[in-house]
Enzyme design. Structure first.
Site, PDB file in Angstrom:
ATOM      1  N   ASP A   1      54.648  10.007  29.942  1.00 55.38           N
ATOM      2  CA  ASP A   1      55.296  11.246  29.504  1.00 55.38           C
ATOM      3  C   ASP A   1      54.227  12.332  29.401  1.00 55.38           C
ATOM      4  OD1 ASP A   1      56.733  13.286  28.387  1.00 55.38           O
ATOM      5  OD2 ASP A   1      57.438  12.157  26.640  1.00 55.38           O
TER       6      ASP A   1
ATOM      7  N   HIS B   1      65.512  14.617  26.084  1.00 49.87           N
ATOM      8  CA  HIS B   1      64.101  14.582  26.485  1.00 49.87           C
ATOM      9  C   HIS B   1      63.935  13.638  27.668  1.00 49.87           C
ATOM     10  CE1 HIS B   1      59.804  14.758  26.378  1.00 49.87           C
ATOM     11  NE2 HIS B   1      59.713  13.451  26.224  1.00 49.87           N
TER      12      HIS B   1
ATOM     13  N   CYS C   1      59.521  19.578  29.218  1.00 45.79           N
ATOM     14  CA  CYS C   1      59.519  18.179  29.641  1.00 45.79           C
ATOM     15  C   CYS C   1      60.064  17.938  31.036  1.00 45.79           C
ATOM     16  CB  CYS C   1      60.229  17.290  28.619  1.00 45.79           C
ATOM     17  SG  CYS C   1      62.024  17.501  28.502  1.00 45.79           S
TER      18      CYS C   1
END
Length: 273
Positions: free
Chosen positions: A126, A111, A74
């Site tokens: 995202d 995250h 991420c």
């Protein structure tokens, strides 16, 4: 600039994700960039599996994800995306989330996602959550319910300003992660990255993970198990023998390791398989 967009080779990045045409700071461009990035750059943790650090400076991200055409997790993915958006002219703010997918207890904020302004609205972006993740931006607003390809996503609200990104599966709505409006800066992700890439309780140091989201199928390779999941709830699983592993990683995820790296990956994580 917060995300060092001025250091980005934006032409090389756009070529890496297969984006053609003018890139402007508007919603149409944002959607197209998000789709193209997710389709082109897979989620993977192989550097950790090879015993290496995960640097987050933009030069390292460009070298790995753009020049060497690897994937990342991420922080790598969304930091690169943020730099590209900033370079194009978007206003980008970082957010931090507690992952709920597969969790039985409350997890730490670990995250990364992005809040991007486009066409007068705030968008939840995202490109780094892997197979269950968004294909396109979603309005950062309570009650939003959208389809992206064959997948359905929504944002629910909870007390104290918490928002929850959810996806629908065969058992109903499934929480992916929860976040607040609190801003995160690049240095915050350095701290999160250190935990995620080194802590004994981090799931990312245990076994190789590669994931890819697509409009009609979600792909995961966890250890030696390959899983393909479809929106109707059907899925197929199979164990990938070591003899097929390299071809599978290339075919399903577009990740090519050099001979030495692949040999080391097999030695450390698949010995005796």
């Amino acid at each position: 600039m917060t995300w060092n967009g001025e250091e980005l080779d934006v032409e090389a990045y756009l070529a890496r994700i297969g984006y053609e045409g003018e890139a402007k700071p508007d919603l149409e461009t944002l959607r197209a960039l998000h789709r193209a990035h997710v389709a082109s750059i897979p989620f993977e943790n192989l550097e950790i599996m090879l015993g290496r650090p995960v640097p987050l400076d933009l030069a390292a991200l460009q070298d790995k994800l753009v020049r060497r055409r690897r994937g990342g997790y991420c922080y790598e993915q969304n930091l690169l995306f943020a730099a590209a958006l900033e370079r194009i002219g978007f206003s980008v703010t970082g957010r931090g989330a507690r992952v709920r997918a597969g969790a039985s207890t409350t997890r730490a904020v670990s995250h990364m996602l992005l809040n991007v302004e486009a066409d007068g609205e705030q968008w939840h972006c995202d490109v780094g959550f892997g197979a269950d993740g968004l294909l396109e931006p979603i309005l950062m607003r309570e009650g939003v319910d959208v389809r992206q390809g064959e997948w359905r996503f929504s944002i629910a609200s909870e007390p104290e300003g918490v928002r929850v990104l959810r996806t629908e599966n065969s058992n109903g709505w499934f929480d992916l992660y929860a976040y607040t409006p609190a801003q995160c800066l690049p240095v915050d992700y350095v701290v999160m990255n250190h935990y995620t890439s080194t802590h004994p309780k981090s799931s990312f140091i245990r076994r190789p993970v590669l994931q890819r989201a697509a409009p009609e199928v979600r792909r995961r390779l966890t250890g030696a198990q390959l899983t393909l999941t479809r929106p109707d709830g059907s899925s197929g699983e199979r164990d990938v023998p070591v003899s097929e592993l390299r071809d599978t990683i290339v075919r399903e995820f577009g990740v090519e390791l050099g001979d030495d790296d692949f040999a080391e990956l097999i030695r450390v994580h698949y010995a005796g398989a």
